[in-house]
Design an enzyme around this catalytic site. Structure first.
Site: not given
Length: 467
Positions: A114, A445
């Protein structure tokens, strides 16, 4: 064809910008120079390197860690061809995914180079030489970057290579010399070191990953030397390299000014990246370049030509895929009159070695340079129950907070699954959380994320529980 917006480049910045434009009701086109979508990140960058990092990490664990887990193997071997084949399959899957997203969002895709004919006209030149022109009201340039090279060290793509060639080697090198101690070199060096390659890193600066908090570089260097037997040659200025046929010789000046020589199978030149603007025809649209070949933009990422924007690696700032994505969204939303914002201080940087490394916000060196009063809290993974269970006890989480307000100013991590954990720090800092805010949040935990909580506790009147 006429479009509201045309995006040049289909990397993370480009394709995300195109999708967001389409979501906002703009008739959108995207132009890609190569025959597949995804840009550098997807094809020769982020995605393939992570595929090889994962494959090599599996092998390394099988060779060095499985026995501790009660898993015994015989005749363990590396099949590099299969690793490279799998990497290609991962890339293709992502290529196909982006192509699907273009169709889903009714974005017209053009394959070819392009280049601007004028402000509102773009020519697309296909690989077959055929040309077509499209008209566009606005354009977003997202052409990315390519590996930088050294003028006195020509890359031959055979023995003297860049990251692109390193992703597709046909053999595991016996000895790999890496020029540059940054993210890309350390990641690719890790891939091959895990497979048995002797890796030597020659770095001009006195620290690896020099843009990150120095504590991270120091710790990563220690770990890579210990676990993967990396050799580091810091403060060395490379002066040349020659392809000797089956080997490469690299010459450098050491800190004493003496000439030293390194010899290896391959030399990976990993000295950063530079913006890619070749062939864009910027002069035809009147777009100006800024420093270091980057496209000059204002705070809205608009060039000096109204209606032409630029994002990602081709403009100032960190060359990161996720930074380009955020900029693509920002430009798309600005085009329709919205008021988006990016906090560039809170775009995290990540190194996908093992352990992983990440940082966001200000480093300790930056805070000292600013003369800002701060406090620090750190938590080592060797004190983490989850890290002990997985055998990933190297590293730490370090939190920097304002001495008076306790607001978190920076978070720097090295350890297991850090690439994901850094998002907690980004979230907290986006909401301007204090270290105590995070310290009082419940973290499951046992998890690696508890290290973030403990580091914040350590920064809050030295209240860490597990150290």
């Amino acid at each position: 064809m006429k479009y509201d917006v045309t995006v040049i480049g289909s990397g993370p910045g480009g394709y995300v910008a195109a999708i967001r434009c389409a979501q906002l009701g703009l008739k959108t086109a995207i132009i890609e120079k190569y025959n597949v979508l995804g840009g550098t990140c997807l094809n020769v960058g982020c995605i393939p390197s992570k595929a090889l990092l994962d494959s090599s990490e599996h092998y390394h664990n099988a060779a060095h860690a499985f026995k501790d887990h009660g898993i015994e193997l015989e005749n363990l071997q590396v099949n590099l061809q299969q690793m490279i084949k799998r990497k290609g399959e991962v890339v293709k899957s992502n290529n196909d995914g982006i192509a699907f997203l273009m169709k889903k969002n009714k974005i017209d895709t053009y394959y070819g180079l392009g280049s601007f004919v004028s402000k509102n006209k773009i020519k697309v030149t296909g690989t077959d030489g055929k040309e077509q022109e499209i008209e566009t009201e606005k354009t977003i340039i997202a052409t990315g970057s390519k590996p930088s090279t050294l003028p006195f060290l020509p890359v031959d793509k055979k023995r003297i290579i860049t990251s692109t060639e390193a992703l597709s080697l046909t053999e595991v090198p016996k000895n790999l010399i890496i020029i540059g101690g940054g993210v890309i070199g350390l990641e690719l060096g890790s891939v091959y070191a895990r497979l048995g390659t002797k890796v030597q890193v020659v770095e001009y600066m006195d620290s690896i990953i020099p843009t990150m908090d120095r504590a991270l570089g120091k710790e990563l260097q220690r770990i890579l030397k210990k676990t993967l037997k990396f050799d580091f040659f810091m403060s060395h200025k490379v002066t040349g390299a020659t392809n000797e046929g089956e080997t490469v010789k690299v010459t450098a000046e050491n800190p004493k000014g003496e000439t030293v020589t390194f010899e290896g199978d391959y030399v990976l030149v990993s000295v950063g990246r530079k913006p890619y603007t070749e062939g864009l025809g910027l002069e035809n649209a009147g777009v100006q370049l800024g420093e270091r070949g980057m496209i000059a933009v204002n705070d809205h990422l608009e060039t000096n030509v109204p209606g032409i924007y630029a994002i990602g690696d081709v403009v100032r700032g960190a060359m990161l895929a996720h930074k380009a994505e955020e900029e693509g969204v920002l430009v798309a939303e600005q085009i329709v009159g919205q008021k988006p914002h990016i906090n560039y201080n809170l775009i995290p940087g990540v190194v996908y070695t093992w352990p992983e490394v990440a940082g966001v916000g200000l480093t300790e060196e930056q805070l000292k340079e600013q003369g800002r009063a701060y406090k620090t809290g750190s938590f080592p993974f060797k004190a983490s129950g989850r890290a002990k269970a997985s055998g990933d006890t190297d590293g730490f989480v370090k939190v920097l907070a304002d001495k008076e307000t306790d607001e978190i100013l920076g978070v720097h991590m090295i350890g297991p699954r850090i690439a994901d954990l850094i998002a907690e720090a980004v979230t907290a800092m986006e909401f301007r959380a204090s270290a105590e805010d995070v310290a009082r949040m419940s973290h499951a935990h046992p998890t690696f994320a508890e290290a973030m909580k403990e580091a914040c506790l350590a920064a809050t009147e030295n209240r860490a529980i597990h150290i």
